[in-house]
Design a protein around this motif. Sequence first.
Motif, PDB file in Angstrom:
ATOM      1  N   CYS A 172       0.810  -1.216   0.000  1.00  0.00           N
ATOM      2  CA  CYS A 172       0.000   0.000   0.000  1.00  0.00           C
ATOM      3  C   CYS A 172       0.843   1.265   0.000  1.00  0.00           C
ATOM      4  O   CYS A 172       0.278   2.369   0.004  1.00  0.00           O
ATOM      5  CB  CYS A 172      -0.929   0.003   1.212  1.00  0.00           C
ATOM      6  N   GLY A 173       2.130   1.162   0.001  1.00  0.00           N
ATOM      7  CA  GLY A 173       3.007   2.323   0.009  1.00  0.00           C
ATOM      8  C   GLY A 173       4.021   2.243   1.142  1.00  0.00           C
ATOM      9  O   GLY A 173       3.945   1.368   2.019  1.00  0.00           O
ATOM     10  N   ASN A 174       4.983   3.163   1.121  1.00  0.00           N
ATOM     11  CA  ASN A 174       6.053   3.148   2.124  1.00  0.00           C
ATOM     12  C   ASN A 174       6.295   4.519   2.740  1.00  0.00           C
ATOM     13  O   ASN A 174       7.319   4.742   3.379  1.00  0.00           O
ATOM     14  CB  ASN A 174       7.353   2.606   1.522  1.00  0.00           C
ATOM     15  N   LEU A 175       5.374   5.460   2.560  1.00  0.00           N
ATOM     16  CA  LEU A 175       5.488   6.789   3.142  1.00  0.00           C
ATOM     17  C   LEU A 175       4.158   7.148   3.783  1.00  0.00           C
ATOM     18  O   LEU A 175       3.113   7.095   3.128  1.00  0.00           O
ATOM     19  CB  LEU A 175       5.857   7.820   2.078  1.00  0.00           C
ATOM     20  N   LEU A 176       4.201   7.516   5.066  1.00  0.00           N
ATOM     21  CA  LEU A 176       2.976   7.801   5.811  1.00  0.00           C
ATOM     22  C   LEU A 176       3.124   9.129   6.543  1.00  0.00           C
ATOM     23  O   LEU A 176       4.154   9.387   7.185  1.00  0.00           O
ATOM     24  CB  LEU A 176       2.685   6.666   6.799  1.00  0.00           C
ATOM     25  N   LEU A 177       2.098   9.958   6.439  1.00  0.00           N
ATOM     26  CA  LEU A 177       2.053  11.246   7.123  1.00  0.00           C
ATOM     27  C   LEU A 177       1.176  11.115   8.359  1.00  0.00           C
ATOM     28  O   LEU A 177       0.062  10.584   8.283  1.00  0.00           O
ATOM     29  CB  LEU A 177       1.493  12.308   6.176  1.00  0.00           C
ATOM     30  N   ARG A 178       1.666  11.607   9.498  1.00  0.00           N
ATOM     31  CA  ARG A 178       0.962  11.439  10.774  1.00  0.00           C
ATOM     32  C   ARG A 178       1.168  12.684  11.641  1.00  0.00           C
ATOM     33  O   ARG A 178       2.068  13.500  11.369  1.00  0.00           O
ATOM     34  CB  ARG A 178       1.492  10.208  11.508  1.00  0.00           C
ATOM     35  N   PRO A 179       0.367  12.831  12.707  1.00  0.00           N
ATOM     36  CA  PRO A 179       0.579  13.955  13.615  1.00  0.00           C
ATOM     37  C   PRO A 179       1.909  13.820  14.352  1.00  0.00           C
ATOM     38  O   PRO A 179       2.394  12.708  14.608  1.00  0.00           O
ATOM     39  CB  PRO A 179      -0.607  13.867  14.582  1.00  0.00           C
ATOM     40  N   SER A 180       2.471  14.950  14.725  1.00  0.00           N
ATOM     41  CA  SER A 180       3.731  14.934  15.465  1.00  0.00           C
ATOM     42  C   SER A 180       3.484  14.545  16.913  1.00  0.00           C
ATOM     43  O   SER A 180       2.405  14.808  17.473  1.00  0.00           O
ATOM     44  CB  SER A 180       4.409  16.301  15.385  1.00  0.00           C
ATOM     45  N   GLY A 181       4.478  13.949  17.530  1.00  0.00           N
ATOM     46  CA  GLY A 181       4.326  13.502  18.907  1.00  0.00           C
ATOM     47  C   GLY A 181       4.278  14.622  19.916  1.00  0.00           C
ATOM     48  O   GLY A 181       3.750  14.454  21.025  1.00  0.00           O
ATOM     49  N   ASN A 182       4.789  15.808  19.571  1.00  0.00           N
ATOM     50  CA  ASN A 182       4.807  16.920  20.515  1.00  0.00           C
ATOM     51  C   ASN A 182       3.548  17.775  20.440  1.00  0.00           C
ATOM     52  O   ASN A 182       3.459  18.806  21.093  1.00  0.00           O
ATOM     53  CB  ASN A 182       6.036  17.805  20.281  1.00  0.00           C
ATOM     54  N   GLY A 183       2.550  17.356  19.654  1.00  0.00           N
ATOM     55  CA  GLY A 183       1.300  18.097  19.562  1.00  0.00           C
ATOM     56  C   GLY A 183       1.420  19.315  18.679  1.00  0.00           C
ATOM     57  O   GLY A 183       2.396  19.513  17.944  1.00  0.00           O
ATOM     58  N   GLY A 184       0.420  20.180  18.726  1.00  0.00           N
ATOM     59  CA  GLY A 184       0.426  21.373  17.887  1.00  0.00           C
ATOM     60  C   GLY A 184       0.061  21.057  16.455  1.00  0.00           C
ATOM     61  O   GLY A 184      -0.567  20.040  16.144  1.00  0.00           O
ATOM     62  N   ASP A 185       0.474  21.935  15.546  1.00  0.00           N
ATOM     63  CA  ASP A 185       0.193  21.768  14.122  1.00  0.00           C
ATOM     64  C   ASP A 185       1.318  21.066  13.373  1.00  0.00           C
ATOM     65  O   ASP A 185       1.241  20.915  12.147  1.00  0.00           O
ATOM     66  CB  ASP A 185      -0.069  23.140  13.482  1.00  0.00           C
ATOM     67  N   ASP A 186       2.365  20.665  14.082  1.00  0.00           N
ATOM     68  CA  ASP A 186       3.466  19.967  13.424  1.00  0.00           C
ATOM     69  C   ASP A 186       3.036  18.561  13.028  1.00  0.00           C
ATOM     70  O   ASP A 186       2.152  17.949  13.645  1.00  0.00           O
ATOM     71  CB  ASP A 186       4.686  19.903  14.343  1.00  0.00           C
ATOM     72  N   VAL A 187       3.683  18.049  11.996  1.00  0.00           N
ATOM     73  CA  VAL A 187       3.423  16.688  11.517  1.00  0.00           C
ATOM     74  C   VAL A 187       4.748  15.963  11.370  1.00  0.00           C
ATOM     75  O   VAL A 187       5.829  16.562  11.477  1.00  0.00           O
ATOM     76  CB  VAL A 187       2.657  16.699  10.174  1.00  0.00           C
ATOM     77  N   SER A 188       4.657  14.665  11.123  1.00  0.00           N
ATOM     78  CA  SER A 188       5.845  13.832  10.947  1.00  0.00           C
ATOM     79  C   SER A 188       5.647  12.911   9.756  1.00  0.00           C
ATOM     80  O   SER A 188       4.519  12.546   9.405  1.00  0.00           O
ATOM     81  CB  SER A 188       6.127  13.008  12.206  1.00  0.00           C
ATOM     82  N   ILE A 189       6.766  12.527   9.161  1.00  0.00           N
ATOM     83  CA  ILE A 189       6.784  11.601   8.033  1.00  0.00           C
ATOM     84  C   ILE A 189       7.499  10.336   8.479  1.00  0.00           C
ATOM     85  O   ILE A 189       8.597  10.391   9.033  1.00  0.00           O
ATOM     86  CB  ILE A 189       7.504  12.203   6.807  1.00  0.00           C
ATOM     87  N   THR A 190       6.857   9.193   8.250  1.00  0.00           N
ATOM     88  CA  THR A 190       7.467   7.891   8.548  1.00  0.00           C
ATOM     89  C   THR A 190       7.625   7.132   7.243  1.00  0.00           C
ATOM     90  O   THR A 190       6.656   6.976   6.486  1.00  0.00           O
ATOM     91  CB  THR A 190       6.611   7.084   9.522  1.00  0.00           C
ATOM     92  N   THR A 191       8.830   6.654   6.971  1.00  0.00           N
ATOM     93  CA  THR A 191       9.114   5.889   5.756  1.00  0.00           C
ATOM     94  C   THR A 191       9.704   4.541   6.124  1.00  0.00           C
ATOM     95  O   THR A 191      10.317   4.384   7.180  1.00  0.00           O
ATOM     96  CB  THR A 191      10.095   6.642   4.837  1.00  0.00           C
ATOM     97  N   ARG A 192       9.505   3.587   5.237  1.00  0.00           N
ATOM     98  CA  ARG A 192      10.056   2.238   5.441  1.00  0.00           C
ATOM     99  C   ARG A 192      10.525   1.705   4.089  1.00  0.00           C
ATOM    100  O   ARG A 192       9.736   1.626   3.136  1.00  0.00           O
ATOM    101  CB  ARG A 192       9.008   1.304   6.034  1.00  0.00           C
ATOM    102  N   GLN A 193      11.814   1.330   4.022  1.00  0.00           N
ATOM    103  CA  GLN A 193      12.392   0.754   2.814  1.00  0.00           C
ATOM    104  C   GLN A 193      13.205  -0.480   3.195  1.00  0.00           C
ATOM    105  O   GLN A 193      13.494  -0.715   4.372  1.00  0.00           O
ATOM    106  CB  GLN A 193      13.276   1.778   2.085  1.00  0.00           C
ATOM    107  N   THR A 194      13.555  -1.252   2.191  1.00  0.00           N
ATOM    108  CA  THR A 194      14.303  -2.491   2.404  1.00  0.00           C
ATOM    109  C   THR A 194      15.698  -2.328   1.834  1.00  0.00           C
ATOM    110  O   THR A 194      15.869  -1.983   0.655  1.00  0.00           O
ATOM    111  CB  THR A 194      13.594  -3.681   1.742  1.00  0.00           C
ATOM    112  N   LEU A 195      16.713  -2.577   2.667  1.00  0.00           N
ATOM    113  CA  LEU A 195      18.108  -2.478   2.277  1.00  0.00           C
ATOM    114  C   LEU A 195      18.809  -3.791   2.600  1.00  0.00           C
ATOM    115  O   LEU A 195      18.927  -4.162   3.770  1.00  0.00           O
ATOM    116  CB  LEU A 195      18.801  -1.317   3.005  1.00  0.00           C
ATOM    117  N   ASN A 196      19.219  -4.508   1.547  1.00  0.00           N
ATOM    118  CA  ASN A 196      19.912  -5.796   1.707  1.00  0.00           C
ATOM    119  C   ASN A 196      19.096  -6.773   2.543  1.00  0.00           C
ATOM    120  O   ASN A 196      19.625  -7.486   3.412  1.00  0.00           O
ATOM    121  CB  ASN A 196      21.288  -5.596   2.331  1.00  0.00           C
TER     122      ASN A 196
END
Length: 411
Positions: A172-196
């Motif tokens: 379904c994809g490897n990049l996800l946008l989510r709320p930041s852990g410190n609250g507020g209007d900040d956001v975070s990006i989580t990615t997952r890739q395969t290396l070796n």
Amino acid sequence: MASALSPLRVPKHKGALPSHYYESFLEKKGPHDQDYKKFWAGLQGCTLYFYNSNRDSQHVEKLGLEAFVRLTDGAPWGSSRDPDIYFSLVLWNQEIKFKVESLESREMWKGFILTVVELRVPSNLTLLPGHLYMMAEALAKEEARRAFEVPSCFLEVSRLEAQLLLERYPDCGNLLLRPSGNGGDDVSITTRQTLNGKSVVRHYKVKREGPKYVIDVEEPFSCASLDAVINYFVSHTNNALVPFLLDEHYEKVLGHVEADKENGESVWVARSTPAAPRAGPAPASDGPKQLPPVPITPVASQGRSPPLLNQEENYVIPTGDDPAANYVNGDVPSPSRPVPKPRKLAKALKPPVAPKPEPKGLSGGLAKKLAVGSMQTLFPTTGLADLTAELEEKLQRRRAMEHSAGHAGDQ
């Protein structure tokens, strides 16, 4: 005769035709289609809409571009027609083939698709200045639309939940946008890739500074919208990162409708969820099964009292059939039995007869009573010793009198 009045015919309201960044006839062939099918197609936002004709206001199919990977040219293998009228749209999970009327139409479709996906006007296509101006207008509209829209890859999940989603649904994809852990209007990006053969998970912080979003990397990059943030990660990784789009159109758990035996209502039962508990305690499926209760007959033994009955069970012992006592000295009668009176025994007394063997056909209880009676005759108990001696003396006197009477009769 007056004729019946016919109802007034109200003209049907014709919906307004939808507006698109670009629209024209387009032939489409999906991965499960046998041949191309012609539609009137229009691009609005990041979605392609397909209509049966250019006069319809309701689309019959639509195709999202969130999982965009690339555009390719070329005619299908074995086709003898002009290859310039074919192009393919490669998404993360499928490939759609298109056929247009001319080379100019192909370049226009590719240009508008790249504009809304990459948020920039492409410069490597065969386009006229007027075409580039139309794409620049579409770009401005798309940026304004995305400024108030949350991307489809945004999910209200935590840092760990985002990592688990990317690991569980890699298709379904490897990049996800989510709320930041410190609250507020900040956001975070989580990615997952395969290396070796190993999973590599990375988290990136995106700060909200006024109307802008600033990607916190070595060289901070400012974006006007969250879609521009997603586009930055996709374009700067050569499309290696694909926005996460969870396919919720198909179920993951097999289930069925079942009627409840207690109230008759229909309930949904799934294999992965345990069934609703019934009334009363239920034994464990992997444990020993409880056997039905067995009635216990108390038997007295030497030095041991009869077992107590279970107070929870409704067992009743008849009062007329007392359990037999198994004593070691079996010749002693049970104290519960009454001792017969001497007078009744004197009337019923007969000459002593040798005890007969116990009949085989008699039941256990009757045979036991006969045996006890015989033993009492041969081996009188201590309490009846004097009574037996007195009876024997009277019997001898009676026999002597009968003997004397017999001799007198003969004379």
